[in-house]
Design an enzyme around this catalytic site. Structure first.
Site, PDB file in Angstrom:
ATOM      1  N   GLY A 180       0.837  -1.190   0.000  1.00 54.80           N
ATOM      2  CA  GLY A 180       0.000   0.000   0.000  1.00 54.80           C
ATOM      3  C   GLY A 180       0.873   1.242   0.000  1.00 54.80           C
ATOM      4  O   GLY A 180       2.012   1.216  -0.477  1.00 54.80           O
ATOM      5  N   ARG A 181       0.361   2.339   0.546  1.00 53.50           N
ATOM      6  CA  ARG A 181       1.137   3.589   0.545  1.00 53.50           C
ATOM      7  C   ARG A 181       2.484   3.410   1.238  1.00 53.50           C
ATOM      8  O   ARG A 181       3.523   3.818   0.724  1.00 53.50           O
ATOM      9  CB  ARG A 181       0.346   4.699   1.245  1.00 53.50           C
ATOM     10  N   ILE A 182       2.452   2.826   2.447  1.00 52.57           N
ATOM     11  CA  ILE A 182       3.697   2.689   3.204  1.00 52.57           C
ATOM     12  C   ILE A 182       4.611   1.666   2.560  1.00 52.57           C
ATOM     13  O   ILE A 182       5.817   1.886   2.426  1.00 52.57           O
ATOM     14  CB  ILE A 182       3.398   2.325   4.669  1.00 52.57           C
ATOM     15  N   ALA A 193       3.408  -2.585  11.261  1.00 49.38           N
ATOM     16  CA  ALA A 193       2.018  -2.612  10.802  1.00 49.38           C
ATOM     17  C   ALA A 193       1.064  -2.716  11.991  1.00 49.38           C
ATOM     18  O   ALA A 193       0.668  -1.709  12.563  1.00 49.38           O
ATOM     19  CB  ALA A 193       1.817  -3.775   9.826  1.00 49.38           C
ATOM     20  N   ARG A 194       0.748  -3.933  12.378  1.00 46.19           N
ATOM     21  CA  ARG A 194      -0.116  -4.198  13.524  1.00 46.19           C
ATOM     22  C   ARG A 194       0.434  -5.422  14.257  1.00 46.19           C
ATOM     23  O   ARG A 194       0.847  -6.399  13.623  1.00 46.19           O
ATOM     24  CB  ARG A 194      -1.559  -4.468  13.078  1.00 46.19           C
ATOM     25  N   GLU A 205      -0.646  -4.087  23.819  1.00 45.52           N
ATOM     26  CA  GLU A 205       0.021  -2.793  23.979  1.00 45.52           C
ATOM     27  C   GLU A 205      -0.597  -2.019  25.139  1.00 45.52           C
ATOM     28  O   GLU A 205      -1.825  -1.977  25.256  1.00 45.52           O
ATOM     29  CB  GLU A 205      -0.091  -1.973  22.685  1.00 45.52           C
ATOM     30  N   HIS A 233       5.099   1.674  19.611  1.00 41.14           N
ATOM     31  CA  HIS A 233       4.096   2.020  18.599  1.00 41.14           C
ATOM     32  C   HIS A 233       4.236   3.506  18.245  1.00 41.14           C
ATOM     33  O   HIS A 233       3.295   4.282  18.362  1.00 41.14           O
ATOM     34  CB  HIS A 233       2.680   1.733  19.112  1.00 41.14           C
ATOM     35  N   ALA A 241       6.267   4.585  15.287  1.00 40.71           N
ATOM     36  CA  ALA A 241       6.858   4.790  13.962  1.00 40.71           C
ATOM     37  C   ALA A 241       6.219   5.949  13.220  1.00 40.71           C
ATOM     38  O   ALA A 241       6.781   6.446  12.248  1.00 40.71           O
ATOM     39  CB  ALA A 241       6.746   3.513  13.126  1.00 40.71           C
TER      40      ALA A 241
END
Length: 322
Positions: free
Chosen positions: A154-156, A236-237, A266, A285, A287
């Protein structure tokens, strides 16, 4: 008078700068006490009391949304990922969901490349060695000698690949949707099956959404395909990775290293064995860290909230929108 819950951890410390916008619109604000996210249980007391929410990764489950409707009209997510919101329940109960896609593309992609460089050049290892009093010339690798595999284009993912291409890395990609062939050819990317990507990459960057197809995508079986000198990067996740399986692979030497910005739970529990591993780089978390990106998301999330409530959105300062 509208009442909204503000529970986005990045916005709360800055909220006083924006309070006048809410007051002028006749919105009463409930500021939550939150460290990382509100659980389903923590959201329950707000159900039926709020018209809107400006949230982080709060767990807006189907039960929360059901109880919050019909008063709840909008959930404005501070950021991109909306996997913590039950989209089907929101649709069923006519709750609008807004987010800010693409907000953190550059900062996350920069973070991924920072991790790649750190491991390839062994910067952290040499620093620790020197501070122990050693003078050990550790063998490191130029990025042009390495292969990067990106899962989720995707974008990232595209931004990561563009940066890696400039370093001369060999590039492999995997996604469940077809990727623009012009982009693929422009960066010298080869799209391959997941097994081939994992088997042939020195660095694997996870940049996919969290959904039923990606939950625990990285598990005992897929980790076993990776090279023993490979490094896994997850920005990501957290639940994309089976953390117990990753911990076992790192502990046994089956995998050389990992860089983790996100986790299954988290904040990361203090007892997590990951906290004691020298071959693992950890971050809270974060980034997405970028002052200009955060400011854009503050304003866009507020605008989305107002729109979802049917109110004229506040004027965004020049140079902030986008």
């Amino acid at each position: 008078v509208y009442r909204v819950l503000v529970s986005a951890p990045y916005l709360i410390p800055e909220f006083e700068r924006f309070r006048s916008l809410f007051e002028a619109a006749g919105i009463e604000v409930l500021l939550a006490q939150v460290k990382e996210r509100l659980s389903e249980e923590e959201l329950m007391p707000y159900a039926g009391r709020i018209d809107g929410a400006l949230c982080g990764d709060d767990q807006f489950s189907s039960e929360v949304i059901k109880l919050a409707a019909p008063r709840l009209k909008v959930i404005s997510k501070w950021g991109t990922g909306i996997d913590s919101i039950d989209s089907q329940a929101a649709q069923d109960h006519r709750v609008a969901i807004f987010n800010t896609p693409g907000a953190f593309t550059d900062s996350v992609a920069d973070t991924v490349m920072g991790y790649v460089l750190n491991f390839a050049r062994r910067l952290g290892e040499m620093d620790r060695s020197m501070k122990r009093g050693d003078w050990a010339k550790l063998q490191s690798r130029a990025l042009g000698e390495c292969t990067l595999g990106v899962i989720g284009i995707g974008r990232i993912g595209k931004a990561v690949l563009s940066r890696a291409s400039a370093f001369g890395m060999s590039l492999l990609g995997n996604d469940i949707v077809e990727i623009d062939p012009n982009f693929v050819s422009s960066v010298g990317l080869r799209m391959v099956a997941l097994d081939e990507l994992l088997s042939n990459s020195d660095y694997v960057s996870l940049n996919c959404d969290l959904n039923p197809t990606s939950r625990h995508l990285i598990n005992e079986q897929t980790l076993a395909l990776m090279k023993s000198h490979a490094v896994l990067i997850n920005s990501a996740r957290g639940p994309v990775v089976d953390e117990a399986a990753l911990t076992a692979a790192l502990s046994s030497g089956r995998l050389a290293g990992a860089a983790l910005d996100v986790f299954e739970e988290e904040p990361l529990p203090l007892a997590s064995p990951l906290r004691k591993m020298e071959n693992v780089l950890l971050a809270p978390h974060n980034a997405n860290s970028s002052p200009s990106a955060w400011e854009r998301v503050h304003w866009n999330s507020i605008r989305n909230l107002f729109v979802g409530l049917g109110l004229p959105p506040p004027q965004t300062p020049a140079g902030v929108s986008g």
